[in-house]
Motif scaffolding. Structure first.
Motif, PDB file in Angstrom:
ATOM      1  N   PHE A   1       2.175   1.564  -3.489  1.00  0.00           N
ATOM      2  CA  PHE A   1       1.151   2.079  -4.392  1.00  0.00           C
ATOM      3  C   PHE A   1       0.979   3.580  -4.200  1.00  0.00           C
ATOM      4  O   PHE A   1       0.914   4.343  -5.160  1.00  0.00           O
ATOM      5  CB  PHE A   1      -0.164   1.348  -4.132  1.00  0.00           C
ATOM      6  CG  PHE A   1      -1.278   1.779  -5.024  1.00  0.00           C
ATOM      7  CD1 PHE A   1      -1.191   1.581  -6.381  1.00  0.00           C
ATOM      8  CD2 PHE A   1      -2.404   2.380  -4.506  1.00  0.00           C
ATOM      9  CE1 PHE A   1      -2.215   1.984  -7.220  1.00  0.00           C
ATOM     10  CE2 PHE A   1      -3.424   2.786  -5.332  1.00  0.00           C
ATOM     11  CZ  PHE A   1      -3.334   2.589  -6.688  1.00  0.00           C
ATOM     12  N   PHE A   2       0.945   3.984  -2.940  1.00  0.00           N
ATOM     13  CA  PHE A   2       0.840   5.406  -2.628  1.00  0.00           C
ATOM     14  C   PHE A   2       2.022   6.166  -3.245  1.00  0.00           C
ATOM     15  O   PHE A   2       1.854   7.213  -3.859  1.00  0.00           O
ATOM     16  CB  PHE A   2       0.827   5.588  -1.106  1.00  0.00           C
ATOM     17  CG  PHE A   2       0.776   7.014  -0.670  1.00  0.00           C
ATOM     18  CD1 PHE A   2      -0.398   7.747  -0.768  1.00  0.00           C
ATOM     19  CD2 PHE A   2       1.899   7.628  -0.153  1.00  0.00           C
ATOM     20  CE1 PHE A   2      -0.449   9.056  -0.360  1.00  0.00           C
ATOM     21  CE2 PHE A   2       1.854   8.938   0.262  1.00  0.00           C
ATOM     22  CZ  PHE A   2       0.681   9.658   0.154  1.00  0.00           C
TER      23      PHE A   2
ATOM     24  N   VAL B   1       0.838  -1.192   0.000  1.00  0.00           N
ATOM     25  CA  VAL B   1       0.000   0.000   0.000  1.00  0.00           C
ATOM     26  C   VAL B   1       0.877   1.247   0.000  1.00  0.00           C
ATOM     27  O   VAL B   1       0.627   2.194  -0.740  1.00  0.00           O
ATOM     28  CB  VAL B   1      -0.960  -0.002   1.203  1.00  0.00           C
ATOM     29  CG1 VAL B   1      -1.742   1.294   1.272  1.00  0.00           C
ATOM     30  CG2 VAL B   1      -1.917  -1.166   1.112  1.00  0.00           C
ATOM     31  N   TYR B   2       1.955   1.212   0.800  1.00  0.00           N
ATOM     32  CA  TYR B   2       2.923   2.308   0.738  1.00  0.00           C
ATOM     33  C   TYR B   2       3.465   2.457  -0.671  1.00  0.00           C
ATOM     34  O   TYR B   2       3.577   3.546  -1.213  1.00  0.00           O
ATOM     35  CB  TYR B   2       4.093   2.040   1.672  1.00  0.00           C
ATOM     36  CG  TYR B   2       3.870   2.467   3.096  1.00  0.00           C
ATOM     37  CD1 TYR B   2       3.756   3.811   3.409  1.00  0.00           C
ATOM     38  CD2 TYR B   2       3.786   1.534   4.111  1.00  0.00           C
ATOM     39  CE1 TYR B   2       3.569   4.210   4.711  1.00  0.00           C
ATOM     40  CE2 TYR B   2       3.598   1.930   5.420  1.00  0.00           C
ATOM     41  CZ  TYR B   2       3.489   3.261   5.720  1.00  0.00           C
ATOM     42  OH  TYR B   2       3.293   3.645   6.998  1.00  0.00           O
TER      43      TYR B   2
ATOM     44  N   LEU C   1       3.737   5.278  -5.776  1.00  0.00           N
ATOM     45  CA  LEU C   1       3.608   5.220  -7.229  1.00  0.00           C
ATOM     46  C   LEU C   1       2.649   6.289  -7.753  1.00  0.00           C
ATOM     47  O   LEU C   1       2.905   6.923  -8.765  1.00  0.00           O
ATOM     48  CB  LEU C   1       3.087   3.829  -7.618  1.00  0.00           C
ATOM     49  CG  LEU C   1       3.290   3.359  -9.040  1.00  0.00           C
ATOM     50  CD1 LEU C   1       4.766   3.224  -9.324  1.00  0.00           C
ATOM     51  CD2 LEU C   1       2.597   2.021  -9.239  1.00  0.00           C
ATOM     52  N   VAL C   2       1.536   6.484  -7.054  1.00  0.00           N
ATOM     53  CA  VAL C   2       0.534   7.411  -7.583  1.00  0.00           C
ATOM     54  C   VAL C   2       0.665   8.824  -7.033  1.00  0.00           C
ATOM     55  O   VAL C   2       0.094   9.742  -7.600  1.00  0.00           O
ATOM     56  CB  VAL C   2      -0.908   6.903  -7.342  1.00  0.00           C
ATOM     57  CG1 VAL C   2      -1.179   5.668  -8.167  1.00  0.00           C
ATOM     58  CG2 VAL C   2      -1.172   6.661  -5.880  1.00  0.00           C
ATOM     59  N   VAL C   3       1.401   9.010  -5.936  1.00  0.00           N
ATOM     60  CA  VAL C   3       1.505  10.355  -5.375  1.00  0.00           C
ATOM     61  C   VAL C   3       2.932  10.892  -5.418  1.00  0.00           C
ATOM     62  O   VAL C   3       3.197  11.938  -6.015  1.00  0.00           O
ATOM     63  CB  VAL C   3       0.983  10.390  -3.917  1.00  0.00           C
ATOM     64  CG1 VAL C   3       1.175  11.776  -3.334  1.00  0.00           C
ATOM     65  CG2 VAL C   3      -0.466   9.994  -3.868  1.00  0.00           C
TER      66      VAL C   3
END
Lengths: 301, 270
Positions: free
Chosen positions: B107-108, B104-105, B110-112
């Protein structure tokens, strides 16, 4: 100014330079430090708020029934199989790790004599295990279980790998919980004529149960969140496992797979929401248990 | 109840498997060439992991720069400054932050973080800088919660003594309580370092994964962990052995960190 005289005392040990500081510089420093501390704490709070907020805002609108369809295909990108696999994987890993961890802890606290060399060895081993990064577990699992023991990429390889990984966690928390049981309980039980085994199982273990449970909850949290150790042990097949030896993907691995493919950004957000919700729920539950025991001091470490 | 021996057995097994599979490969390549070679081109038979070692070191150091001050200050705040209500909110927040899965980190990140870095500093965004920022955030809760318990363990009388001598609250905390908790905080830092070195998935998703020594903050890096995770899937023969040998090096790093941690911890009596 009385202040200066009073201030000299604690600073006498320090350099004379500090002792001569005027009260106003002191006040200024205090102000700076106070704000630095608040800033640090604020930063932490902000990070959590942004992280969770962002994922919730982007993810919740994308939650749809399609995501929970029983079968996975490229159109619905369902996370249901992964969710089921996660539960299976968790159950199986715990089934292996919990008896071992609890048993080891019982041995260490109830049976081993003080100063036993084995105790020290087990403790060192557990400490080493808890420091090993998850990718090394993954590698070990793939070398040992998948290849050497011929289990292939499967549910059971993954579960075995994970159970070694969470073993030290369960062992440590259980041990702490057992140590916290007052000796008078044991003495009382012995006094009534119970043997060592009966004392341990009927008296000591029940009163340490919340501690044991919180260790298990921590382990569940770790299993659910784990991805690196599973990719090369349990594989990435997005179907509900049909047997112990079929390849599976858990929710975290699923999340990694769809996020790095980059085709299903919206579904990734939604999956992240589900994963976060799961972790938060586990967390809340274990916090409640911890609160019930009355907050052991070392539980958080 | 000799199930206690299982953990010893597990450690022994892990050591045996990783070393037995990794060392022959390292010997074949030549230990020196393996450790100090700057080229990683499996297809051309070149296996130098210096870029990955340096990548791990850089990323860890960067993560400390980001995560350490905030982590320690948060710990100080929680332990000595926060009111009851602030504590009630912040403490669960910190432990929740510690429990968020690394994907989740990732992914965060990656998108932010990656797009943000791309906007602000140019380059592709998947870079050393992104990895440092993300890892800094990831180790923050670890550092905060361990050092908080170290700070809480400092006897109240130290603090009260300082106050009685007429100093302010802040000075008492920073000049008396903090030094007393020094080794506990060091242990927290080492634990954070261990977590940063061992993290694979999150780093892999944001770091760009170029197997070259980075010459600036906005270039991609690859760490030892992501090297293993990236290529293990398709590697064969010597390439595979080289990856396992990478794991041996990583293992050695982790053991050293663990050792440091347990020495410091013994001194701190956490």
């Amino acid at each position: 100014m009385n202040w200066n005289i009073a201030l000299d005392a604690p600073l006498a040990r320090r350099k004379a330079r500090g002792a001569r500081k005027s009260a106003s510089t002191q006040q200024l420093w205090s102000l700076v430090l106070r704000w630095a501390v608040r800033l640090g704490a604020g930063f932490t709070a902000l990070v959590l708020a942004v992280l969770v907020g962002y994922i919730l805002v982007k993810g919740v609108p994308n939650l749809s029934l399609d995501l929970f369809a029983w079968e996975y295909n490229t159109e619905n990108v369902s996370l249901m199989p992964a969710l089921v696999n996660t539960l299976l994987m968790t159950a199986l890993s715990l089934l292996i790790a919990a008896p071992l961890g609890v048993g080891a802890a019982i041995y260490l606290t109830e049976y081993a004599r003080r100063g036993n060399r084995l105790v020290g060895l087990v403790r060192i081993a557990a400490e080493t295990l808890s420091g090993i990064p998850s990718i090394l577990y993954g590698l070990f699992g793939s070398l040992c279980f998948v290849v050497a023991l011929g289990m292939g990429l499967s549910l059971i390889s993954g579960a075995l790998t994970l159970s070694i990984m969470v073993l030290p966690l369960i062992l440590r928390t259980t041990e702490e919980a057992l140590l916290a049981v007052p000796d008078s309980y044991r003495e009382g039980s012995f006094g009534l004529g119970a043997g060592r085994l009966r004392t341990t199982l009927r008296v000591v273990l029940p009163s340490a149960a919340p501690g044991v449970l919180s260790g298990v909850m921590l382990a569940i949290g770790r299993i659910v969140g784990e991805s690196a150790a599973l990719i090369y042990t349990a594989g990435t097949v997005p179907k509900v496992a049909s047997s112990l030896f079929s390849s599976t993907r858990t929710l975290s691995v699923h999340m990694y797979a769809i996020a790095s493919e980059g085709l299903y950004i919206n579904q990734s957000y939604a999956t992240a929401v589900v994963l976060l919700a799961l972790v938060a729920a586990i967390h809340l539950f274990s916090a409640q248990i911890a609160a019930k025991i009355g907050g052991g001091t070392n539980g958080k470490v | 109840m000799l199930s206690a021996c299982v953990s010893i057995l597990a450690v022994a097994l892990i050591c045996i498997f990783i070393f037995a599979n990794g060392l022959p490969g390292m010997m074949k390549i030549g230990p020196w060439r393996f450790l100090t070679g700057t080229r990683w081109k499996p297809s051309a038979g070149q296996f130098g992991i210096l870029p990955m070692i340096l990548g791990s070191v850089y990323v860890t150091f960067g993560a400390l720069v980001v995560g350490l001050p905030a982590g320690l200050l948060t710990a100080v705040y929680l332990s000595r400054f926060a009111g009851v209500r602030a504590k009630k909110v912040l403490r669960p927040a910190v432990s929740l932050l510690a429990g968020v899965p690394s994907v989740v980190y990732g992914f965060f990140g990656l998108v932010v973080i990656v797009p943000l870095v791309r906007e602000l500093f140019g380059g592709s965004g998947s870079s050393l800088l992104s990895a440092c920022l993300l890892l800094g955030v990831m180790i923050l809760p670890t550092i905060a919660s361990v050092s908080e318990s170290a700070l809480n363990a400092v006897p109240e009388s130290y603090y009260e003594g300082a106050l009685a001598l007429g100093t302010t609250h802040e000075r008492a905390v920073f000049t008396v309580v903090l030094p007393a908790a020094k080794s506990g905080m060091l242990a927290a830092t080492i634990l954070g370092v261990g977590r940063a070195v061992g993290e694979a998935m999150a780093v892999m998703m944001v770091a760009g994964n170029r197997a070259v020594i980075p010459d600036s903050l906005t270039k991609g890096v690859r760490t030892m962990t992501s090297n293993i995770a990236l290529e293990m899937g398709y590697a064969a023969d010597l390439h595979r052995e080289a990856l396992i040998a990478t794991a041996v090096v990583l293992f050695a790093f982790v053991l050293v960190i663990n050792l440091a941690f347990s020495i410091v911890k013994r001194r701190a009596k956490l």
